[in-house]
Design a protein around this motif. Structure first.
Motif, PDB file in Angstrom:
ATOM      1  N   VAL A  12       0.846  -1.194   0.000  1.00 45.14           N
ATOM      2  CA  VAL A  12       0.000   0.000   0.000  1.00 45.14           C
ATOM      3  C   VAL A  12       0.887   1.252   0.000  1.00 45.14           C
ATOM      4  O   VAL A  12       0.681   2.196  -0.786  1.00 45.14           O
TER       5      VAL A  12
ATOM      6  N   ALA B 100       1.398   4.182  -2.995  1.00 44.58           N
ATOM      7  CA  ALA B 100       1.223   5.608  -2.717  1.00 44.58           C
ATOM      8  C   ALA B 100       2.472   6.397  -3.085  1.00 44.58           C
ATOM      9  O   ALA B 100       2.393   7.478  -3.691  1.00 44.58           O
TER      10      ALA B 100
ATOM     11  N   LYS C  58      -4.499  -0.006  -4.285  1.00 43.20           N
ATOM     12  CA  LYS C  58      -5.160   0.797  -3.254  1.00 43.20           C
ATOM     13  C   LYS C  58      -4.307   2.004  -2.877  1.00 43.20           C
ATOM     14  O   LYS C  58      -4.802   3.136  -2.796  1.00 43.20           O
ATOM     15  N   GLY C  59      -3.019   1.768  -2.637  1.00 41.75           N
ATOM     16  CA  GLY C  59      -2.133   2.859  -2.268  1.00 41.75           C
ATOM     17  C   GLY C  59      -2.067   3.928  -3.338  1.00 41.75           C
ATOM     18  O   GLY C  59      -2.104   5.133  -3.038  1.00 41.75           O
TER      19      GLY C  59
ATOM     20  N   ARG D 270      -4.301   4.616  -5.728  1.00 44.87           N
ATOM     21  CA  ARG D 270      -5.572   5.328  -5.906  1.00 44.87           C
ATOM     22  C   ARG D 270      -5.835   6.287  -4.752  1.00 44.87           C
ATOM     23  O   ARG D 270      -6.291   7.419  -4.965  1.00 44.87           O
ATOM     24  N   GLU D 271      -5.546   5.864  -3.529  1.00 43.03           N
ATOM     25  CA  GLU D 271      -5.771   6.733  -2.375  1.00 43.03           C
ATOM     26  C   GLU D 271      -4.844   7.941  -2.385  1.00 43.03           C
ATOM     27  O   GLU D 271      -5.165   8.981  -1.803  1.00 43.03           O
ATOM     28  N   ALA D 272      -3.686   7.811  -3.069  1.00 39.39           N
ATOM     29  CA  ALA D 272      -2.751   8.929  -3.172  1.00 39.39           C
ATOM     30  C   ALA D 272      -3.044   9.820  -4.371  1.00 39.39           C
ATOM     31  O   ALA D 272      -2.279  10.745  -4.653  1.00 39.39           O
TER      32      ALA D 272
ATOM     33  N   SER E 130      -4.475   3.949 -11.233  1.00 44.52           N
ATOM     34  CA  SER E 130      -4.350   2.562 -10.799  1.00 44.52           C
ATOM     35  C   SER E 130      -4.865   1.622 -11.887  1.00 44.52           C
ATOM     36  O   SER E 130      -6.017   1.723 -12.307  1.00 44.52           O
TER      37      SER E 130
ATOM     38  N   ASN F  98      -9.931  -1.448  -6.635  1.00 42.99           N
ATOM     39  CA  ASN F  98      -9.141  -0.223  -6.499  1.00 42.99           C
ATOM     40  C   ASN F  98      -8.549   0.225  -7.827  1.00 42.99           C
ATOM     41  O   ASN F  98      -7.467   0.808  -7.869  1.00 42.99           O
TER      42      ASN F  98
END
Length: 262
Positions: free
Chosen positions: A86, A90, A113-114, A116-118, A122, A138
């Motif tokens: 993750v 990011a 996931k990392g 996309r959240e950053a 992705s 994700n």
């Protein structure tokens, strides 16, 4: 020019045979098929393979600079390796790289996931398996492939680096394919990182102390791989190697395209 012996034409091929055709290719195409066995013949598989390449190239052609992240499908949220992936996703996204994985669960899901959240892009390149995994949730872009070799071509063509987190046979397959392509200069040299010295260290030692020591590979071939525990070092190695590759490409006058893509 006319020929003075019995013959017939089978598409572009001349066959020395005077027997009349019982049907034509057109008629066989347009006739209702009694079964679907033809869907599983080699000529039809060639068309499927071609379509997978076309779909993959079309979907990924405008992908920004990207890094492929490989690893186990078996880890779970909360596992050390999962959380590390993750953080890796990011960190790559923060440097402007799209993150490309096999699209499945475990380390693949974690890196996606990392990223996309950053706020990064992705991507998941899934594969048909006996026990269906499906694509993880994700992804900004997901493609599902029937054939491993088509999928692996996409990983190589549209990535500027490979990072292998702990994984099994599939991860080893992707690692050694990448190393072999770089070693044999089938692709422009680009960074290959193993993340996790405790996990990967015995393999690196074997490469150095068996393969290199016994002359099975060149003495400098182990240098094709960086093994580290540091996400910062891994990402900086990717960034610096990418910059050097672009500079070398521009110096050779090969292209004004600064993506570094092959």
């Amino acid at each position: 020019m006319s020929l003075d012996f019995p013959f017939r034409l089978r598409g572009p091929v001349m066959v020395r045979d005077g027997e009349p055709l019982s049907s034509t290719t057109d008629s066989r195409l347009l006739d209702t098929q009694a079964d679907t066995d033809w869907l599983h013949t080699d000529p039809w598989r060639v068309m499927r393979i071609q379509s997978e390449f076309v779909n993959g190239f079309g979907a990924l052609a405008e992908l920004p600079d990207a890094v492929s992240v490989f690893g186990s499908a078996r880890t779970k949220p909360g596992d050390e390796y999962y959380e590390q992936a993750v953080a890796l996703g990011a960190a790559l996204a923060e440097k402007g790289y799209a993150v490309v994985t096999g699209g499945g669960p475990g380390q693949m899901e974690a890196a996606n996931k990392g990223a996309r959240e950053a706020g990064g892009f992705s991507v998941g390149l899934g594969i048909e398996l006996p026990h269906e995994q499906g694509l993880n949730g994700n992804l900004d872009l997901g493609i599902h492939f029937r054939y491993f070799f088509v999928r692996k071509t996409m990983f190589v063509k549209y990535s500027q680096a490979f990072v292998c987190t702990p994984g099994g046979f599939g991860t080893l397959d992707e690692l050694f394919e990448a190393v072999t392509l770089v070693q044999t200069k089938k692709i422009t040299r680009f960074p290959i990182v193993l993340l996790g010295t405790e996990f990967w260290g015995p393999l690196v030692d074997w490469i150095k102390n068996s393969l290199a020591a016994e002359g099975m590979i060149s003495p400098d071939d182990p240098d094709l791989i960086l093994c580290t525990d540091s996400i910062d070092e891994a990402v900086e190695h990717v960034v610096q190697s990418h910059r050097e590759a672009i500079a070398a490409k521009v110096e050779r006058g090969e292209s004004n395209d600064l993506t570094g893509r092959r």
